[in-house]
Design a protein around this motif. Structure first.
Motif, PDB file in Angstrom:
ATOM      1  N   THR A 150      -2.888  21.529 -93.571  1.00 38.55           N
ATOM      2  CA  THR A 150      -1.478  22.295 -93.457  1.00 38.55           C
ATOM      3  C   THR A 150      -0.609  21.557 -94.886  1.00 38.55           C
ATOM      4  O   THR A 150      -0.353  20.186 -94.859  1.00 38.55           O
ATOM      5  CB  THR A 150      -0.871  21.186 -92.522  1.00 38.55           C
ATOM      6  N   ALA A 151       0.295  22.224 -95.423  1.00 38.81           N
ATOM      7  CA  ALA A 151       0.778  21.461 -96.294  1.00 38.81           C
ATOM      8  C   ALA A 151       2.327  20.507 -96.073  1.00 38.81           C
ATOM      9  O   ALA A 151       2.476  20.866 -94.848  1.00 38.81           O
ATOM     10  CB  ALA A 151       1.079  22.343 -97.000  1.00 38.81           C
ATOM     11  N   ARG A 152       2.623  19.736 -96.931  1.00 38.76           N
ATOM     12  CA  ARG A 152       3.316  18.419 -96.264  1.00 38.76           C
ATOM     13  C   ARG A 152       4.251  18.925 -97.467  1.00 38.76           C
ATOM     14  O   ARG A 152       3.957  19.139 -99.127  1.00 38.76           O
ATOM     15  CB  ARG A 152       2.991  17.275 -96.996  1.00 38.76           C
ATOM     16  N   LEU A 153       5.501  18.541 -97.739  1.00 41.14           N
ATOM     17  CA  LEU A 153       6.882  18.414 -98.355  1.00 41.14           C
ATOM     18  C   LEU A 153       6.510  17.142 -99.438  1.00 41.14           C
ATOM     19  O   LEU A 153       7.129  17.195 -99.977  1.00 41.14           O
ATOM     20  CB  LEU A 153       8.462  18.189 -97.334  1.00 41.14           C
ATOM     21  N   VAL A 154       6.203  16.107 -98.505  1.00 37.33           N
ATOM     22  CA  VAL A 154       5.923  14.802 -99.261  1.00 37.33           C
ATOM     23  C   VAL A 154       5.420  14.534-100.383  1.00 37.33           C
ATOM     24  O   VAL A 154       4.841  14.512-101.731  1.00 37.33           O
ATOM     25  CB  VAL A 154       5.656  13.989 -98.671  1.00 37.33           C
TER      26      VAL A 154
ATOM     27  N   GLU B 294       9.045   8.944 -91.104  1.00 35.89           N
ATOM     28  CA  GLU B 294       8.859   7.469 -91.955  1.00 35.89           C
ATOM     29  C   GLU B 294       8.627   8.135 -93.391  1.00 35.89           C
ATOM     30  O   GLU B 294       8.949   8.055 -94.212  1.00 35.89           O
ATOM     31  CB  GLU B 294       7.793   7.207 -91.512  1.00 35.89           C
ATOM     32  N   GLU B 295       7.308   8.644 -93.566  1.00 35.10           N
ATOM     33  CA  GLU B 295       6.863   9.544 -94.709  1.00 35.10           C
ATOM     34  C   GLU B 295       7.784  10.308 -95.942  1.00 35.10           C
ATOM     35  O   GLU B 295       8.892  10.039 -96.689  1.00 35.10           O
ATOM     36  CB  GLU B 295       5.780   9.692 -95.170  1.00 35.10           C
ATOM     37  N   LEU B 296       7.799  11.196 -95.134  1.00 40.96           N
ATOM     38  CA  LEU B 296       9.023  11.898 -95.004  1.00 40.96           C
ATOM     39  C   LEU B 296      10.385  11.183 -95.251  1.00 40.96           C
ATOM     40  O   LEU B 296      11.734  12.148 -96.583  1.00 40.96           O
ATOM     41  CB  LEU B 296       9.572  13.388 -94.115  1.00 40.96           C
ATOM     42  N   CYS B 297      11.154  10.844 -94.948  1.00 46.29           N
ATOM     43  CA  CYS B 297      12.274   9.904 -95.035  1.00 46.29           C
ATOM     44  C   CYS B 297      12.347   9.009 -96.898  1.00 46.29           C
ATOM     45  O   CYS B 297      13.301   8.574 -97.216  1.00 46.29           O
ATOM     46  CB  CYS B 297      12.499   8.798 -94.135  1.00 46.29           C
TER      47      CYS B 297
ATOM     48  N   SER C 178       6.410  14.743 -87.158  1.00 47.94           N
ATOM     49  CA  SER C 178       6.410  13.884 -86.194  1.00 47.94           C
ATOM     50  C   SER C 178       6.607  12.354 -86.434  1.00 47.94           C
ATOM     51  O   SER C 178       7.014  11.805 -87.636  1.00 47.94           O
ATOM     52  CB  SER C 178       4.037  13.685 -86.722  1.00 47.94           C
ATOM     53  N   GLY C 179       6.595  11.720 -84.572  1.00 48.54           N
ATOM     54  CA  GLY C 179       7.282  10.586 -84.888  1.00 48.54           C
ATOM     55  C   GLY C 179       9.093  10.054 -85.259  1.00 48.54           C
ATOM     56  O   GLY C 179       9.348   9.942 -85.820  1.00 48.54           O
ATOM     57  N   VAL C 180       9.486  11.273 -84.764  1.00 49.13           N
ATOM     58  CA  VAL C 180      11.223  11.503 -85.540  1.00 49.13           C
ATOM     59  C   VAL C 180      11.756   9.852 -84.318  1.00 49.13           C
ATOM     60  O   VAL C 180      11.017   9.584 -83.576  1.00 49.13           O
ATOM     61  CB  VAL C 180      12.066  12.421 -84.994  1.00 49.13           C
ATOM     62  N   HIS C 181      12.412   9.413 -85.189  1.00 51.63           N
ATOM     63  CA  HIS C 181      13.442   8.344 -84.658  1.00 51.63           C
ATOM     64  C   HIS C 181      14.321   8.356 -85.657  1.00 51.63           C
ATOM     65  O   HIS C 181      14.790   9.452 -86.472  1.00 51.63           O
ATOM     66  CB  HIS C 181      12.721   7.294 -84.720  1.00 51.63           C
ATOM     67  N   ALA C 182      15.433   7.809 -84.536  1.00 53.35           N
ATOM     68  CA  ALA C 182      16.869   7.222 -85.821  1.00 53.35           C
ATOM     69  C   ALA C 182      16.948   6.725 -86.997  1.00 53.35           C
ATOM     70  O   ALA C 182      15.695   6.099 -87.576  1.00 53.35           O
ATOM     71  CB  ALA C 182      18.586   5.966 -84.997  1.00 53.35           C
ATOM     72  N   ALA C 183      17.249   7.614 -88.066  1.00 59.39           N
ATOM     73  CA  ALA C 183      17.320   7.130 -89.349  1.00 59.39           C
ATOM     74  C   ALA C 183      18.084   5.631 -89.667  1.00 59.39           C
ATOM     75  O   ALA C 183      18.280   5.026 -88.749  1.00 59.39           O
ATOM     76  CB  ALA C 183      18.691   8.211 -90.284  1.00 59.39           C
TER      77      ALA C 183
ATOM     78  N   ASN D  21       9.298  18.778 -84.036  1.00 54.24           N
ATOM     79  CA  ASN D  21       9.273  17.609 -84.113  1.00 54.24           C
ATOM     80  C   ASN D  21       8.709  17.110 -82.859  1.00 54.24           C
ATOM     81  O   ASN D  21       8.541  17.824 -81.498  1.00 54.24           O
ATOM     82  CB  ASN D  21      11.035  16.875 -84.489  1.00 54.24           C
ATOM     83  N   SER D  22       8.094  16.068 -83.441  1.00 55.52           N
ATOM     84  CA  SER D  22       8.027  15.394 -81.615  1.00 55.52           C
ATOM     85  C   SER D  22       8.427  13.541 -81.680  1.00 55.52           C
ATOM     86  O   SER D  22       9.186  13.425 -83.054  1.00 55.52           O
ATOM     87  CB  SER D  22       6.278  14.658 -82.107  1.00 55.52           C
ATOM     88  N   GLY D  23       8.279  12.636 -80.869  1.00 55.62           N
ATOM     89  CA  GLY D  23       8.868  11.618 -81.556  1.00 55.62           C
ATOM     90  C   GLY D  23      10.430  11.786 -80.176  1.00 55.62           C
ATOM     91  O   GLY D  23      10.230  12.323 -79.253  1.00 55.62           O
ATOM     92  N   SER D  24      11.268  11.310 -80.671  1.00 59.79           N
ATOM     93  CA  SER D  24      12.060  11.095 -80.386  1.00 59.79           C
ATOM     94  C   SER D  24      13.307  12.595 -80.581  1.00 59.79           C
ATOM     95  O   SER D  24      12.884  12.975 -81.562  1.00 59.79           O
ATOM     96  CB  SER D  24      13.688  10.002 -80.688  1.00 59.79           C
ATOM     97  N   PRO D  25      14.163  13.345 -79.427  1.00 56.44           N
ATOM     98  CA  PRO D  25      14.523  14.128 -79.710  1.00 56.44           C
ATOM     99  C   PRO D  25      15.847  14.024 -81.314  1.00 56.44           C
ATOM    100  O   PRO D  25      15.876  13.083 -81.437  1.00 56.44           O
ATOM    101  CB  PRO D  25      15.944  13.910 -78.332  1.00 56.44           C
ATOM    102  N   LEU D  26      15.396  15.701 -82.035  1.00 54.01           N
ATOM    103  CA  LEU D  26      16.497  15.102 -83.048  1.00 54.01           C
ATOM    104  C   LEU D  26      17.729  15.079 -82.575  1.00 54.01           C
ATOM    105  O   LEU D  26      18.680  14.512 -83.728  1.00 54.01           O
ATOM    106  CB  LEU D  26      16.752  16.763 -83.445  1.00 54.01           C
TER     107      LEU D  26
END
Length: 346
Positions: free
Chosen positions: A3-7, A250-253, A277-282, A307-312
């Motif tokens: 799958t393509a990745r933004l990073v 994390e990688e996207l950030c 995947s793995g969304v969390h607070a900034a 997303n997965s992880g925490s809610p947006l």
């Protein structure tokens, strides 16, 4: 399946590409005064449409830039007040989700060129790439400049933008802008704005302010993002969605810190959906503001989000939401909620 990745995307934009791209984003290609639907319970919205139509008409009437129109505008005896008077700028102030960008794009579509449309960050980046004098030279040839998401986040932006608007309006360019903050309150809570009051007030004097009230139209039916998926389901959905991307949050950030925010639009161009995947607070405010810029560009291009992880809704900490960038974070949450619910039944 890969799958393509933004990073893996590292967009580069030359000065000519930046200038050529100064137009409303795809979501607002069809924005017109006629298809803006005012909330009947908010009279300021219908009034704003009338004021924007009037401004667009004035832009069309002011073809002799720098000539008699400008002397009449600023000459002896001319009147200019927040409620009336023909200042060179129109400033659409209001909460998120009241249709300010729709009206800004409607003005742009209603007036003849040469004209330009840019977000605030795109405009400041353009000046940085071209140089101040060259940016003034190019933009001074325009009849109209639209600036979306106008904010002053630091002293450098304050000095740059006040000088730029001074030069452009003196050349006869009409300017319209949207913001969540009144022009004379820009910068409050973000830097020592009191040290730049003269510059801020001088810039504010160039605008007539139109206030647009009302609730966020994006949340008339849905006010919360959907529950996060689990990682395995998220990957399956990403693989089953053509031209979509899947990234570790994390990688996207980290990647966002290596790419200038003015390039985020190009980074998500032609993407059908974004999966995180793995969304969390900034982790900090610097990353949080870049996530705001990404959310804006995703919304501009109507790119849905899963997303997965925490809610947006947990993307920004309580401390962030109580600080000087509160309105930016709330706008991003509003837009991400709308984007994530576009795929809630998928």
């Amino acid at each position: 399946m890969s799958t393509a990745r933004l990073v893996e995307r590292h967009p580069e934009l030359g000065s000519e590409e930046l200038v050529a791209a100064l137009a409303p984003p795809p979501r607002f290609d069809e924005a017109r005064f006629e298809n803006y639907v005012p909330n009947p319970e908010e009279p300021s919205q219908a009034e704003a449409v009338d004021r924007c139509r009037e401004f667009a008409s004035e832009v069309g009437d002011s073809s002799a830039k720098g000539g008699s129109w400008f002397r009449a505008l600023f000459g002896r005896g001319s009147k200019s007040s927040a409620g009336g008077g023909r200042r060179p700028g129109l400033y659409l102030d209001g909460g998120f989700g009241v249709g300010k960008t729709h009206l800004l794009a409607s003005i742009w579509h209603a007036v003849e060129g040469p004209k330009a449309y840019a977000t605030f960050v795109e405009l400041t980046n353009l000046v940085g790439i071209l140089g101040f004098n060259e940016a003034v030279r190019r933009l001074s040839g325009h009849r109209f400049l639209a600036i979306d998401e106008f904010e002053l986040d630091d002293p450098g932006d304050t000095m740059l933008v006040t000088q730029l608007l001074s030069k452009l309006t003196e050349a006869g360019v009409r300017v319209a802008a949207t913001s969540n903050t009144l022009p004379d309150k820009l910068g409050e809570g973000r830097f020592a704005a009191v040290d730049f009051l003269r510059e801020i007030h001088a810039m504010a004097e160039r605008f007539n302010v139109v206030r647009i009230d009302g609730p966020d139209y994006r949340h008339r039916d849905v006010v919360e993002p959907p529950e996060p998926r689990d990682d395995a389901e998220l990957r399956e959905l990403a693989e089953a969605t053509p031209v979509s991307t899947l990234d570790d949050f994390e990688e996207l950030c980290a990647h966002l810190q290596r790419v200038h925010p003015s390039k985020y639009g190009r980074m998500v161009d032609e993407v059908s959906a974004v999966h995180l995947s793995g969304v969390h607070a900034a982790p900090n405010q610097g990353v949080a503001l870049r996530l705001v810029a990404l959310a804006d560009r995703l919304y501009d291009r109507a790119v849905p989000v899963r997303n997965s992880g925490s809610p947006l809704s947990a993307l920004f900490t309580e401390e962030m939401l109580e600080g000087g960038y509160r309105k930016k974070y709330l706008r991003a949450l509003s837009r991400l909620t709308a984007l994530s619910n576009e795929l809630v039944r998928s």
